[in-house]
Scaffold this motif. Structure first.
Motif, short mmCIF file in Angstrom:
data_model
loop_
_atom_site.label_atom_id
_atom_site.label_comp_id
_atom_site.label_asym_id
_atom_site.label_seq_id
_atom_site.Cartn_x
_atom_site.Cartn_y
_atom_site.Cartn_z
N VAL A 184 7.58 -5.37 132.58
CA VAL A 184 6.67 -6.63 132.50
C VAL A 184 7.29 -7.61 133.04
CG1 VAL A 184 5.46 -8.16 130.54
CG2 VAL A 184 5.80 -5.78 130.34
N HIS A 185 6.68 -8.46 134.02
CA HIS A 185 7.42 -9.29 134.94
C HIS A 185 7.10 -10.64 134.16
CE1 HIS A 185 6.36 -5.88 137.38
NE2 HIS A 185 5.31 -6.33 137.73
N GLY A 186 8.44 -11.24 133.98
CA GLY A 186 8.46 -12.53 133.14
C GLY A 186 8.31 -13.89 133.68
N PRO A 187 8.42 -14.86 133.07
CA PRO A 187 8.18 -16.17 133.87
C PRO A 187 9.20 -16.88 134.43
CG PRO A 187 8.81 -16.52 131.37
CD PRO A 187 8.85 -15.03 131.82
N GLY A 188 10.23 -15.92 135.16
CA GLY A 188 11.46 -16.71 135.73
C GLY A 188 11.47 -16.83 137.14
N CYS A 189 10.34 -17.15 137.49
CA CYS A 189 10.02 -17.85 139.14
C CYS A 189 9.79 -19.03 138.85
CB CYS A 189 9.10 -16.68 139.73
SG CYS A 189 8.25 -17.65 141.11
N PRO A 190 10.61 -20.01 139.41
CA PRO A 190 10.54 -21.35 139.05
C PRO A 190 9.15 -22.01 139.77
CG PRO A 190 12.56 -21.26 140.29
CD PRO A 190 11.95 -19.91 139.97
N VAL A 191 8.93 -21.44 140.80
CA VAL A 191 7.56 -22.04 141.60
C VAL A 191 6.49 -21.45 140.64
CG1 VAL A 191 6.34 -21.80 143.59
CG2 VAL A 191 8.69 -22.10 143.79
N CYS A 192 6.41 -20.33 140.14
CA CYS A 192 5.31 -19.88 139.41
C CYS A 192 4.76 -20.70 138.18
CB CYS A 192 5.33 -18.53 139.13
SG CYS A 192 5.68 -17.31 140.82
N ARG B 245 7.04 7.92 123.12
CA ARG B 245 7.07 6.28 122.80
C ARG B 245 6.85 5.58 124.06
NH1 ARG B 245 12.40 3.31 120.11
NH2 ARG B 245 11.59 1.15 120.57
N ARG B 246 6.11 4.39 123.96
CA ARG B 246 6.04 3.73 125.02
C ARG B 246 6.95 2.35 125.08
NH1 ARG B 246 2.08 5.86 128.11
NH2 ARG B 246 2.70 4.16 129.48
N TYR B 247 7.56 2.18 126.09
CA TYR B 247 8.54 1.18 126.27
C TYR B 247 8.10 -0.06 127.27
CZ TYR B 247 11.73 5.02 124.44
OH TYR B 247 12.33 5.84 123.66
N LYS B 248 7.96 -1.19 126.58
CA LYS B 248 7.90 -2.12 127.47
C LYS B 248 9.10 -3.10 127.64
CE LYS B 248 2.81 -3.46 127.31
NZ LYS B 248 1.82 -4.50 127.26
N ILE B 249 9.68 -3.32 128.99
CA ILE B 249 10.86 -4.26 129.01
C ILE B 249 10.31 -5.32 129.99
CG2 ILE B 249 13.21 -4.04 129.83
CD1 ILE B 249 13.16 -0.80 129.21
N MET B 250 10.85 -6.50 129.59
CA MET B 250 10.47 -7.47 130.44
C MET B 250 11.71 -7.77 131.36
SD MET B 250 9.30 -11.51 129.76
CE MET B 250 7.26 -11.12 129.76
N GLU B 251 11.37 -7.90 132.63
CA GLU B 251 12.55 -8.63 133.27
C GLU B 251 12.23 -10.12 133.61
OE1 GLU B 251 10.26 -6.93 135.05
OE2 GLU B 251 9.62 -7.80 136.87
N VAL B 252 13.00 -11.02 133.12
CA VAL B 252 12.79 -12.30 132.90
C VAL B 252 12.77 -13.05 134.57
CG1 VAL B 252 13.55 -14.53 132.04
CG2 VAL B 252 13.76 -12.23 130.66
N CYS B 253 13.59 -12.43 135.11
CA CYS B 253 13.94 -13.32 136.37
C CYS B 253 13.27 -12.78 137.71
CB CYS B 253 15.30 -13.16 137.02
SG CYS B 253 15.84 -13.83 138.60
N GLY B 254 12.53 -13.83 138.34
CA GLY B 254 11.68 -13.61 139.62
C GLY B 254 12.51 -12.66 140.55
N GLY B 255 13.74 -12.99 140.74
CA GLY B 255 14.59 -12.11 141.58
C GLY B 255 14.54 -10.67 141.43
N HIS B 256 14.57 -10.34 139.93
CA HIS B 256 14.40 -9.07 139.57
C HIS B 256 13.07 -8.41 140.08
CE1 HIS B 256 17.75 -9.82 136.41
NE2 HIS B 256 18.37 -9.45 137.47
N THR B 257 11.81 -9.05 139.54
CA THR B 257 10.67 -8.57 140.00
C THR B 257 10.72 -8.28 141.55
OG1 THR B 257 10.01 -10.08 138.55
CG2 THR B 257 8.35 -9.36 140.15
N HIS B 258 11.34 -9.15 142.23
CA HIS B 258 11.27 -8.95 143.82
C HIS B 258 11.98 -7.76 144.03
CE1 HIS B 258 12.57 -9.59 148.03
NE2 HIS B 258 11.47 -10.23 148.07
N THR B 259 13.20 -7.41 143.68
CA THR B 259 13.82 -6.41 143.80
C THR B 259 13.50 -4.89 143.41
OG1 THR B 259 16.13 -7.36 143.77
CG2 THR B 259 16.22 -5.01 143.27
#
Lengths: 88, 371
Positions: free
Chosen positions: B59-67, B28-42
């Motif tokens: 999958v990187h979500g839209p949680g970076c306010p600048v972006c 099975r393939r799993y796609k999990i979105m981290e919503v927050c840009g801080g998580h993407t950074h980590t």
């Protein structure tokens, strides 16, 4: 919690517009822990981060604070009081 | 360092990685979105994705306010900054975000008085120190930042600082998540919920995701072990056939949020009928403006702003990156025409942005990315 303190370079006008630390502490979604170092006055207390950087912080959302307490601070506002017994 | 080392322990990381490998179904393939840009950074700073099985994709979500700020709003800000006598204040990353008419940093170079601040309180101080100038604060951010603006706006009124104005671009996290879930080109299995947004709004607002869409949500902290544990918790829900909101970040996030912050926000802000998001288009009730009560300090009412929608540069694929449709390195201009020094798209501007995180930490997992 990751502690990403700004440093003096961040205040360097030559680098204006660049967050030179690891991470932008203001426009990101992430707060930083800061320790209260002055008595609260009119909802504002001076707080210090782990690198010794000091900042005026609005503490209206967490109620009266005392020196020595640790707060989760984001964009100059304390969002919550961190439990001193447990890690943030 | 206390509070940090215990959440970066390599042995615990290996253990969690092993548990994650044990719980996934091999085919099975799993796609999990981290919503927050801080998580993407980590994730990219610590290589969290390298500890995951190849069939688990983040999958990187839209949680970076600048972006997510659209180019038209940047142009509006620049138009205000160019007004005679205005001191325009904003957070650091915002100064480099390109609009259709350049950046705020370029406007500063051309003579506008644009200043970087660390908080809205700094902007209020500048207003007090410059009573003969209008001081405008460019407010951006999700619910983590909005309370700070709200408190400062109230303080400006209480302290009668007549020259402080707010150009409000605050956004809320739930509407874009709903828009993403409705998007036909994105299939997600679960969400890593934003940690510090949830200190304000709590975990409850995310209950619609399991209730309406049958997807698990785990609100997560920001250390690498936090993220590994949250990924494990999402996968465990999927393995057990559960879908609910779980709170991995209980040491910081109260399930009900911060009621005082929510009360202040409700007083100072009201929802806009719609607001444009970069890459996601217009989303209903997703942006905040100052309420009628505080209209006197609303910069959009004091100054005429162009209010024109500006299309993103054709070469820029921030929209697809923000929706998780492509990986940053798959953008045509990633790392060539678009770099952190000369960004074309917002995702390369902020250190929270997925493109900047990929670029800065050199993680080009081309062989394992599945689009």
């Amino acid at each position: 919690m990751t502690v990403r303190n700004r440093d003096d370079r961040a205040r360097d006008p030559e680098r204006a517009g660049r967050c030179v630390t690891d991470h932008c502490v203001t426009c990101s979604d992430e707060g930083i822990p800061m320790r209260v170092v002055s008595e609260e006055r009119e909802g504002i207390a001076t707080c210090e981060d782990q690198a010794g950087g000091r900042q005026h912080v609005q503490v209206d959302l967490v109620g009266p604070v005392r020196k020595g307490e640790t707060l989760l601070v984001h964009a100059g506002t304390a969002l919550l009081r961190l439990d001193v017994e447990g890690p943030p | 360092m206390k509070f940090v080392d215990e959440f970066r322990d390599p042995e615990l990381g290996k253990h969690l990685s092993s548990e994650i490998r044990d719980i996934v179904e091999p085919g099975r393939r799993y796609k999990i979105m981290e919503v927050c840009g801080g998580h993407t950074h980590t994730i990219y700073k610590y290589g969290v994705d390298d500890l995951l099985p190849t069939n688990v994709e983040l999958v990187h979500g839209p949680g970076c306010p600048v972006c997510v700020i659209p180019m038209g709003r940047v142009d509006d800000g620049i138009a205000v900054a160019r007004q005679p006598g205005v001191i325009f204040t904003c957070f650091g990353d915002m100064m480099r975000v390109p609009g259709g008419d350049g950046t705020l940093l370029e406007a500063k170079a051309a003579g506008a008085d644009v200043r970087m601040v660390y908080s809205p309180l700094d902007a209020l101080r500048i207003a007090r120190e410059n009573p003969d100038r209008d001081v405008v604060f460019f407010a951006i951010g999700f619910e983590t930042t909005a309370p700070s603006t709200a408190l400062t706006v109230r303080r400006a009124v209480q302290e009668r600082v007549p020259n402080f104005f707010c150009f409000c671009n605050h956004v809320t996290i739930v509407p874009p998540l709903r828009a993403l879930l409705e998007s036909p080109d994105l299939r997600l299995d679960g969400f890593i919920g934003p940690g510090h947004v949830s200190t304000v709004v709590g975990a409850r607002p995310f209950e619609f995701i399991p209730a309406d869409y049958g997807k698990p949500v785990v609100v997560s902290g920001f250390e690498p072990l936090d993220l590994l544990q949250s990924i494990y918790m999402v996968l465990r829900q999927l393995a057990e056939g559960r879908t609910e909101v779980e709170n991995q970040y209980k040491r910081v996030v109260p399930y009900e949020g911060n009621p005082r912050a929510l009360t202040v926000m409700a007083d100072v802000f009201e929802l806009r009928p719609h607001f444009e998001w970069r890459g996601l288009g217009f989303i209903s009730h997703s942006g905040l403006k100052l309420s009628e009560k505080y209209a006197a300090i609303d910069a959009e009412l004091r100054y005429e702003v162009p209010g024109v929608r500006v299309a993103d540069p054709k070469a820029c694929q921030c929209g697809e990156v923000l929706k998780g449709v492509i990986k940053p390195w798959e953008c045509k201009v990633f790392g060539t025409a678009c770099t952190p020094e000369r960004p074309i798209g917002t995702c390369m501007v902020s250190s929270e942005g997925a493109c900047a995180a990929y670029y800065n930490y050199g993680r080009f997992a081309r062989d394992r990315a599945v689009v």
